[in-house]
Design an enzyme around this catalytic site. Structure first.
Site, PDB file in Angstrom:
ATOM      1  CG  ASP A 119      49.089  -3.079 -35.667  1.00  0.00           C
ATOM      2  OD1 ASP A 119      48.251  -2.237 -36.041  1.00  0.00           O
ATOM      3  OD2 ASP A 119      49.022  -3.669 -34.581  1.00  0.00           O
ATOM      4  CB  THR A 192      38.269  -0.416 -42.410  1.00  0.00           C
ATOM      5  OG1 THR A 192      39.361   0.495 -42.568  1.00  0.00           O
ATOM      6  CG2 THR A 192      38.394  -1.545 -43.413  1.00  0.00           C
ATOM      7  CD  GLU A 193      35.961   0.729 -37.459  1.00  0.00           C
ATOM      8  OE1 GLU A 193      36.915   0.005 -37.811  1.00  0.00           O
ATOM      9  OE2 GLU A 193      34.898   0.268 -36.996  1.00  0.00           O
TER      10      GLU A 193
HETATM   11  N1  SAM Z   1      40.991  -3.152 -39.425  1.00  0.00           N
HETATM   12  C1  SAM Z   1      40.609  -1.967 -38.694  1.00  0.00           C
HETATM   13  C2  SAM Z   1      40.445  -0.794 -39.646  1.00  0.00           C
HETATM   14  O1  SAM Z   1      40.904  -0.903 -40.794  1.00  0.00           O
HETATM   15  O2  SAM Z   1      39.845   0.208 -39.258  1.00  0.00           O
HETATM   16  C3  SAM Z   1      41.613  -1.647 -37.588  1.00  0.00           C
HETATM   17  C4  SAM Z   1      42.998  -1.310 -38.065  1.00  0.00           C
HETATM   18  S1  SAM Z   1      44.145  -1.085 -36.714  1.00  0.00           S
HETATM   19  C5  SAM Z   1      45.465  -0.258 -37.415  1.00  0.00           C
HETATM   20  C6  SAM Z   1      44.813  -2.724 -36.522  1.00  0.00           C
HETATM   21  C7  SAM Z   1      43.978  -3.574 -35.584  1.00  0.00           C
HETATM   22  O3  SAM Z   1      44.471  -4.911 -35.628  1.00  0.00           O
HETATM   23  C8  SAM Z   1      44.065  -3.115 -34.134  1.00  0.00           C
HETATM   24  O4  SAM Z   1      42.775  -3.060 -33.585  1.00  0.00           O
HETATM   25  C9  SAM Z   1      44.924  -4.190 -33.479  1.00  0.00           C
HETATM   26  O5  SAM Z   1      44.622  -4.365 -32.121  1.00  0.00           O
HETATM   27  C10 SAM Z   1      44.595  -5.411 -34.314  1.00  0.00           C
HETATM   28  N2  SAM Z   1      45.673  -6.410 -34.360  1.00  0.00           N
HETATM   29  C11 SAM Z   1      46.965  -6.144 -34.644  1.00  0.00           C
HETATM   30  N3  SAM Z   1      47.700  -7.270 -34.605  1.00  0.00           N
HETATM   31  C12 SAM Z   1      46.834  -8.275 -34.316  1.00  0.00           C
HETATM   32  C13 SAM Z   1      46.999  -9.660 -34.111  1.00  0.00           C
HETATM   33  N4  SAM Z   1      48.206 -10.226 -34.188  1.00  0.00           N
HETATM   34  N5  SAM Z   1      45.914 -10.406 -33.816  1.00  0.00           N
HETATM   35  C14 SAM Z   1      44.691  -9.824 -33.711  1.00  0.00           C
HETATM   36  N6  SAM Z   1      44.477  -8.500 -33.861  1.00  0.00           N
HETATM   37  C15 SAM Z   1      45.530  -7.736 -34.172  1.00  0.00           C
END
Ligand code: SAM
Length: 212
Positions: A119, A192-193
């Site tokens: 994020d 990744t997705e």
């Molecule tokens: N890595 C995956 C991809 O590239 O397809 C998902 C990307 S998505 C934008 C970011 C993911 O990180 C989300 O599923 C979110 O819930 C998780 N996430 C964000 N901050 C996090 C944190 N502090 N601890 C654990 N998970 C986190």
């Protein structure tokens, strides 16, 4: 990653206790006990629906992998996806927020860290929440083994620039920087997705490998 709240998410986690580590803090310092083989530990923070960590675990049986995700509904979606494939003895999932990392892992317990499409937290006042901020680098530095590596991919130019500066100001070595990963000669990329989604729309994918 936005998903509709799944009221059964915790139930799904409990029903899959062979894949999901339900009380991660109880394993602090003893992660080799939960895997069949004691071998290097690779973790991904914010794994989303888990394609990347699953494909890595499949490709590299010589490592152990843990995918971490803070949203129960997203973790439940990852469990359902993984269950459609063959189960892997070197892959576990955990549900917690990265701010809890030091309650879950012992210093020097992790060999390698993946951050994919984290994020961006674009507002300056939220900069500390970025998973590549110096506050998080401090934590990773303690938890990773000596010379530990972080691999980071994103489509977000601002977050990428911020992360390059953050890694280098921390004194890390940039082992490689890719300004357009998919147009490069980099071999063995596991998508990744988010990477599939953004690159299909023509967005450039950035990648960096940084070592403490
Ligand atoms: N890595 C995956 C991809 O590239 O397809 C998902 C990307 S998505 C934008 C970011 C993911 O990180 C989300 O599923 C979110 O819930 C998780 N996430 C964000 N901050 C996090 C944190 N502090 N601890 C654990 N998970 C986190």
């Amino acid at each position: 990653m936005r998903l509709r709240n799944n009221p059964k998410a915790y139930e799904i986690m409990e029903e899959n206790a062979d894949l999901v580590i339900l009380k991660p803090e109880e394993h602090k310092g003893h992660y080799h006990d939960i895997f069949e083989i004691n071998q290097p530990l690779y973790i991904e923070i914010g794994m989303g629906k888990g394609d990347f960590i699953y494909q890595n675990a499949l490709k590299h049986p010589e490592n152990n992998y843990i995918g971490i995700e803070k949203f129960p509904s997203v973790l439940a979606a990852a469990i359902n996806k993984i269950n459609k494939n063959q189960s892997l003895p070197n892959l576990k999932l955990m549900h917690f927020d990265a701010i809890e990392l030091e309650n879950v892992f012992e210093n020097g317990e992790i060999d390698h860290l993946f951050l994919n499409f984290s994020d961006p937290w674009p507002k300056k006042r939220h900069a500390k929440r970025r998973l590549t901020s110096s506050a998080f680098l401090d934590v990773y530095h303690r938890l990773l083994k000596k010379d530990g590596v972080i691999e980071f991919k994103t489509d977000n130019r601002g977050l990428f620039e911020y992360s390059l500066v953050s890694f280098s100001q921390y004194g890390m070595t940039l082992k490689g920087v890719w300004l357009d990963l998919h147009a490069s000669d980099f071999e063995g990329n596991v998508m990744t997705e988010y990477e599939k989604k953004f690159s299909s729309k023509g967005q450039v994918i950035y990648r960096v490998e940084a070592q403490f």
